[in-house]
Design an enzyme around this catalytic site. Sequence first.
Site, PDB file in Angstrom:
ATOM      1  N   ASN A   7      16.951 -76.168 -16.350  1.00 14.82           N
ATOM      2  CA  ASN A   7      17.995 -75.430 -15.637  1.00 14.82           C
ATOM      3  C   ASN A   7      19.301 -75.699 -16.385  1.00 14.82           C
ATOM      4  O   ASN A   7      19.885 -76.769 -16.282  1.00 14.82           O
ATOM      5  CB  ASN A   7      18.072 -75.940 -14.193  1.00 14.82           C
ATOM      6  CG  ASN A   7      19.080 -75.167 -13.367  1.00 14.82           C
ATOM      7  OD1 ASN A   7      19.812 -74.325 -13.900  1.00 14.82           O
ATOM      8  ND2 ASN A   7      19.126 -75.457 -12.084  1.00 14.82           N
ATOM      9  N   ARG A  91      15.103 -71.606 -15.675  1.00 13.84           N
ATOM     10  CA  ARG A  91      15.755 -70.903 -14.581  1.00 13.84           C
ATOM     11  C   ARG A  91      16.810 -69.969 -15.181  1.00 13.84           C
ATOM     12  O   ARG A  91      17.693 -70.420 -15.915  1.00 13.84           O
ATOM     13  CB  ARG A  91      16.433 -71.910 -13.664  1.00 13.84           C
ATOM     14  CG  ARG A  91      17.127 -71.234 -12.540  1.00 13.84           C
ATOM     15  CD  ARG A  91      17.907 -72.186 -11.701  1.00 13.84           C
ATOM     16  NE  ARG A  91      18.339 -71.480 -10.516  1.00 13.84           N
ATOM     17  CZ  ARG A  91      18.937 -72.043  -9.501  1.00 13.84           C
ATOM     18  NH1 ARG A  91      19.171 -73.329  -9.516  1.00 13.84           N
ATOM     19  NH2 ARG A  91      19.307 -71.337  -8.476  1.00 13.84           N
ATOM     20  N   HIS A 180      19.078 -66.883  -5.300  1.00 12.57           N
ATOM     21  CA  HIS A 180      18.267 -67.932  -4.646  1.00 12.57           C
ATOM     22  C   HIS A 180      16.825 -67.460  -4.407  1.00 12.57           C
ATOM     23  O   HIS A 180      16.126 -67.993  -3.536  1.00 12.57           O
ATOM     24  CB  HIS A 180      18.836 -68.346  -3.265  1.00 12.57           C
ATOM     25  CG  HIS A 180      20.142 -69.046  -3.302  1.00 12.57           C
ATOM     26  ND1 HIS A 180      21.122 -68.845  -2.357  1.00 12.57           N
ATOM     27  CD2 HIS A 180      20.648 -69.970  -4.154  1.00 12.57           C
ATOM     28  CE1 HIS A 180      22.169 -69.603  -2.630  1.00 12.57           C
ATOM     29  NE2 HIS A 180      21.913 -70.291  -3.728  1.00 12.57           N
ATOM     30  N   ARG A 241      33.162 -70.208  -1.333  1.00 15.92           N
ATOM     31  CA  ARG A 241      33.141 -68.752  -1.557  1.00 15.92           C
ATOM     32  C   ARG A 241      33.370 -68.007  -0.248  1.00 15.92           C
ATOM     33  O   ARG A 241      32.895 -68.422   0.799  1.00 15.92           O
ATOM     34  CB  ARG A 241      31.788 -68.325  -2.147  1.00 15.92           C
ATOM     35  CG  ARG A 241      31.649 -68.696  -3.592  1.00 15.92           C
ATOM     36  CD  ARG A 241      30.283 -68.293  -4.122  1.00 15.92           C
ATOM     37  NE  ARG A 241      29.653 -69.421  -4.766  1.00 15.92           N
ATOM     38  CZ  ARG A 241      28.358 -69.530  -5.005  1.00 15.92           C
ATOM     39  NH1 ARG A 241      27.541 -68.552  -4.664  1.00 15.92           N
ATOM     40  NH2 ARG A 241      27.867 -70.597  -5.596  1.00 15.92           N
ATOM     41  N   GLU A 383      12.802 -75.568  -6.033  1.00 12.75           N
ATOM     42  CA  GLU A 383      12.862 -74.463  -6.991  1.00 12.75           C
ATOM     43  C   GLU A 383      12.198 -74.842  -8.314  1.00 12.75           C
ATOM     44  O   GLU A 383      11.557 -74.003  -8.949  1.00 12.75           O
ATOM     45  CB  GLU A 383      14.332 -74.070  -7.224  1.00 12.75           C
ATOM     46  CG  GLU A 383      14.904 -73.320  -6.029  1.00 12.75           C
ATOM     47  CD  GLU A 383      16.417 -73.337  -5.972  1.00 12.75           C
ATOM     48  OE1 GLU A 383      16.978 -74.384  -5.597  1.00 12.75           O
ATOM     49  OE2 GLU A 383      17.040 -72.316  -6.294  1.00 12.75           O
TER      50      GLU A 383
END
Length: 398
Positions: A7, A91, A180, A241, A383
């Site tokens: 990642n 990823r 996601h 955010r 993940e």
Amino acid sequence: MIVLVINSGSSSLKYQIFDMKEEQLLAKGLVDRIGISGSSLTHQPLNKEALVVKEDIENHNQAIELTVKALTHQQQGVIKEMNEIDAIGHRVAHGGDRFADSTVISDEVSNKIAMLFDVAPLHNPPALMGIEACARMLPKVTQVAVFDTAFHQSIPEKAYIYALPYEISKKYSLRRYGFHGTSHKYVAQKAAEFLQKDISALKLITCHLGNGASIAAVNGGKSVDTSMGFTPLEGLVMGTRVGDIDPASLLFLMEKENMNIEEMNSFLNKKCGVLGISGLSSDFRDLEEAAKNGEHRCQLALDIFAYRVKKYIGAYSAVMNGVDGIIFTAGLGENSPTIRQAITEDLGYLGAELDHEKNNRRGEKEISKQGSRCKILVIPTNEELMIARDTFRLVKTS
Ligand code: ADP
């Protein structure tokens, strides 16, 4: 088969290495501050002491070299030599509308990832750097790209097209993509396993609540809607955010505060969310603590966060004509009983009833009351394992 999962961020590179025979994690690690002074590698093998290397790491090529050194280290290594690595899974944040599944990486795939730099300027360039660094270091090893957007490619047009002039949407491929996806897919599959039901017969709402937060409607194992959009800025209120907002308010603010596009982008991504509302922190642990001590703005931030998730649960239940399971995952979803309670209070109309005692017990998977028609579940996301599984699947069949 040994699978390395990478990642890759702009200044960091995280890795995990799995033996896929038993899906066993052998080691994980982090190369931090790539290209910045004070760079280091921390390698944590299973059941062995960690290895920490502090040296200048200029770029992703050096980061991968160091990673391979750590993996094959005499004491703390987990493989003898680098050719024991059978496949590498990467990823990749944005697959645009070009990738509806993970894919074996070829020059053509790399080019397509590069063509998406425009829509994912922060995430796709470092992912490609990681891919190219691995290709240089381990040229014979098959590499696979696993996209955050891929799971959401099943969303129907009516849910992904914005109400812009259609030709503009098409010209710029400006539409909802969702993110996601690897996490939503993983926890939906795990929920079906836990409920001992075929996923094709389940209507699930998956809530990935971390610093970045998104929610997905998963009908019969397929994503049919999700809250993040063209970028990961839309939807839920997040750590920093803004999430959903009237677009006119941005134009208003740009004028009043004399902000240019870059400043506005940074403002919306870094200064808003629960940090902006509370004025204290983007970390929910800090907010929960302060709210307990009577800080109004911190309580307000938590209330607004939970309210937005609840609204989406209502919307997605409507979209699917019902819901069999609501799943919580990621840092906040897995660890905060307070937030889970605030979100699931008064969901009786969906047949979802929270068991407060179970909700407060750590490690409990099902937190709804016995007999609750809609199950409420806490499922830790993984993940990296999902990326390793996809990589294994594709390499086996290629
Ligand atoms: P990301 O991967 O998006 O950075 P994570 O999934 O790691 O985020 O989630 C991080 C967030 O989870 C933190 O900001 C923190 O607010 C929240 N969190 C973690 N543990 C707890 C806890 N015990 N109680 C409340 N919030 C928590």
